[in-house]
Structure formats: C-alpha cells, structure tokens
Design an enzyme around this catalytic site. Structure first.
Site, short mmCIF file in Angstrom:
data_model
loop_
_atom_site.label_atom_id
_atom_site.label_comp_id
_atom_site.label_asym_id
_atom_site.label_seq_id
_atom_site.Cartn_x
_atom_site.Cartn_y
_atom_site.Cartn_z
N SER A 10 0.70 -1.12 0.07
CA SER A 10 -0.02 -0.02 -0.04
C SER A 10 0.81 1.16 0.02
CB SER A 10 -0.86 0.09 1.24
OG SER A 10 -1.38 1.20 1.39
N HIS A 35 -1.14 -1.40 -4.52
CA HIS A 35 -2.39 -0.88 -3.65
C HIS A 35 -2.37 0.67 -3.49
CE1 HIS A 35 -5.87 -1.97 -1.42
NE2 HIS A 35 -5.63 -1.07 -0.32
N ASP A 37 -4.48 3.50 -1.96
CA ASP A 37 -5.60 3.78 -0.99
C ASP A 37 -6.23 5.23 -1.14
OD1 ASP A 37 -3.92 1.86 1.68
OD2 ASP A 37 -6.02 1.54 0.75
N MET A 39 -8.56 8.05 0.16
CA MET A 39 -9.59 8.52 1.30
C MET A 39 -10.05 9.72 1.15
SD MET A 39 -6.86 7.19 4.47
CE MET A 39 -6.45 5.31 4.50
N HIS A 68 -8.45 1.34 -3.90
CA HIS A 68 -9.13 0.88 -2.90
C HIS A 68 -9.76 2.45 -2.53
CE1 HIS A 68 -9.61 -0.18 1.55
NE2 HIS A 68 -10.74 -0.17 0.91
N MET A 70 -11.86 4.33 -0.46
CA MET A 70 -12.70 4.52 0.91
C MET A 70 -13.13 5.99 0.82
SD MET A 70 -9.44 2.96 3.27
CE MET A 70 -8.36 3.30 1.99
N MET A 139 -11.24 -6.32 5.05
CA MET A 139 -10.54 -5.39 6.16
C MET A 139 -10.33 -6.00 7.12
SD MET A 139 -9.93 -2.60 4.13
CE MET A 139 -9.06 -1.89 5.26
N GLY A 144 -9.01 3.62 7.41
CA GLY A 144 -8.56 5.19 7.36
C GLY A 144 -7.16 5.23 7.98
N PHE A 145 -6.36 4.27 8.41
CA PHE A 145 -5.30 4.32 8.96
C PHE A 145 -4.29 3.31 8.58
CE2 PHE A 145 -7.41 7.17 11.79
CZ PHE A 145 -8.73 6.89 11.87
N ASP A 177 -6.85 -6.67 4.03
CA ASP A 177 -6.13 -5.48 4.06
C ASP A 177 -5.79 -4.98 5.44
OD1 ASP A 177 -6.94 -2.34 2.02
OD2 ASP A 177 -5.35 -2.90 3.61
N GLY A 178 -4.51 -4.81 5.98
CA GLY A 178 -4.58 -4.09 7.15
C GLY A 178 -3.79 -4.90 8.07
N GLY A 179 -2.55 -4.32 8.67
CA GLY A 179 -1.74 -5.10 9.73
C GLY A 179 -1.44 -6.60 9.22
N GLY A 199 1.06 -2.42 4.09
CA GLY A 199 1.98 -1.07 3.93
C GLY A 199 3.09 -0.87 4.71
C1 DX5 Z 1 -6.24 1.25 5.60
C2 DX5 Z 1 -5.98 0.89 4.26
C3 DX5 Z 1 -4.87 -0.18 4.27
C4 DX5 Z 1 -3.66 0.08 4.86
C5 DX5 Z 1 -2.81 -1.12 5.22
O1 DX5 Z 1 -7.46 1.97 5.71
O2 DX5 Z 1 -6.98 0.37 3.14
O3 DX5 Z 1 -4.40 -0.43 2.72
O4 DX5 Z 1 -2.77 1.39 3.93
O5 DX5 Z 1 -1.67 -0.42 5.58
P1 DX5 Z 1 -0.78 -1.36 7.05
O6 DX5 Z 1 -0.24 -2.43 6.35
O7 DX5 Z 1 0.24 -0.35 7.52
O8 DX5 Z 1 -1.95 -1.91 8.01
ZN ZN Z 2 -6.67 -0.40 1.37
#
Ligand code: DX5
Ligand code: ZN
Length: 213
Positions: A10, A35, A37, A39, A68, A70, A139, A144-145, A177-179, A199
């Site tokens: 990401s 990816h 993102d 927002m 993606h 959001m 997700m 958002g973060f 997606d995420g963590g 990311g």
């Molecule tokens: C969060 C995004 C994710 C995020 C993943 O809203 O959709 O794609 O950037 O980042 P990490 O891997 O740091 O959780």
């Molecule tokens: Zn994403």
C-alpha cells in the site's frame, strides 16, 4: 499445496516525497499489485491522494494498480479513476446501496471490480454480489489508517469466503487489508487469503525480506 500469496503493498505507507521509487520497490516483488488507498476525509477521517497521483504513477509502471476507494458515493468517483489508469477498483460495501450497478459500471470499463467490508460487516451481507465480483477485500483493520494491528478474527471471513467460492464455483480472489506482517502472512495464506495488502510492514523492509527468504 497453498498457492503463493500475492503481495499488494500500500502506497499509503510509502514516502510521499518519493512515490516513483516506492513503485519501483513494489515492481521488484514478483506479481505484486500496487495498492492505492483513496481516502475522502468523510467515509474515513483522513484524506490521502487521488487521481493526479494515480495518473502520474500510471506513466511509469505496468504493474496492476489496485485502487481501494474509501470514499462516500464511490459511483461518482469511479470514472475518473478508470480514466487515470486503475486496473482494479474496489469500493466499500458500506458506502453504497446499488452495489450490483456499481460493479457493472466497473466491468463495462473492462476493469476488475472489488468489494471491501469493514471489520463489523459480515460476509453474508455480500451474498447477492459474490457471483459478480472479482475481488473481495476483507479489511483486517478499521479503514482510514496505516500501521494498525491486524484484527485476527477478520481472517475467519477469508476461510468462509474460500468455502463459499469452492461450493458455488465463484471466481473472486480473497484479499486481506491491514496489519499484515511477516508474523501473520503465512497464517493469512493458510486460511484462504490470496492477496495480502501491506503498507507499514512492506515499506519498513520487514515483509519484503521475509518474502525473499
Ligand atoms: C487502511 C488501508 C490499508 C492500509 C494498510 O485503511 O486500506 O490498505 O494502508 O496499511 P498497513 O499494512 O500499515 O496496515
Ligand atoms: Zn487499502
């Protein structure tokens, strides 16, 4: 034999002063998706980047750009991202009513259509559109973060989606997606994740090293 998981780094976690270098870093990972993102500061609290950045990056890479969204009212934004060069467009289930029509809007442009669900949305909410989508983005954090900790029980949705896909002959890929980190990416693959979005772990150098090892 678990299929090799596709990595989708990401750009949200990249150095925004040097996105061109970040794209080259992603291209060095075989079969990786970029990816992207988006927002809007309304569906999620922050604003990230958008069409002008995508259009610039499109000029320097042929890697799949996995947008993606959001954003609220995704249907109003989709034409501009298609025009800017997106290969995949994933929108949030929670941000729309007419999901089937939006998927058709993306398919009519010849792009892959994805649906994303936040941690509190169950897989059963997608029942009527699973036959149509190319990507289901689970997700594994609240959107958002970047830099959050994976919500482990969200991975159970991947197992359910894999079971539904094999029972009904659906063709979507399952993305998480995420963590995602080097500590949990193997488990994600085992439970049915085909594409891991990362990311922080990727751009900190941890995850890409573990992929090479
Ligand atoms: C969060 C995004 C994710 C995020 C993943 O809203 O959709 O794609 O950037 O980042 P990490 O891997 O740091 O959780
Ligand atoms: Zn994403």
């Amino acid at each position: 034999m678990m299929n090799k998981i596709i990595l989708a780094p990401s750009l949200l976690a990249a150095d925004c002063c040097n996105l061109g270098a970040a794209v080259k870093q992603i291209e060095a990972v075989p079969s990786a998706w970029i990816h992207f993102d988006v927002m809007d500061g309304s569906f999620v609290p922050h604003i990230s980047f958008g069409v002008p950045v995508l259009a610039s990056l499109r000029r320097i890479t042929s890697a799949p750009v996995d947008v993606h969204l959001m954003v609220c009212h995704p249907e109003t934004h989709i034409p501009a991202y298609i025009e800017a060069g997106a290969d995949h467009i994933t929108f949030q289930y929670e941000a729309a009513v007419h999901h089937h029509r939006i998927i058709e809007q993306i398919h009519t442009a010849g792009k892959k259509a994805g649906i994303a669900i936040v941690p509190s949305t169950p897989v059963c909410a997608l029942a009527e559109i699973l036959p149509d989508v190319d990507i289901v983005l689970v997700m594994t954090v609240n959107p958002g973060f970047g830099g959050q900790k994976l919500i482990r029980r969200c991975l159970d949705k991947a197992a359910l989606l894999a079971d539904l896909r094999s029972r009904h002959g659906y063709s979507y890929v399952i993305a998480a997606d995420g963590g995602i980190t080097k500590e949990n990416i193997a488990e994600a693959g085992r439970v049915g994740v085909d594409v891991a979005v990362s990311g922080t772990a990727f751009f900190s150098g941890a995850l890409s090293d573990s992929l090479r090892s």
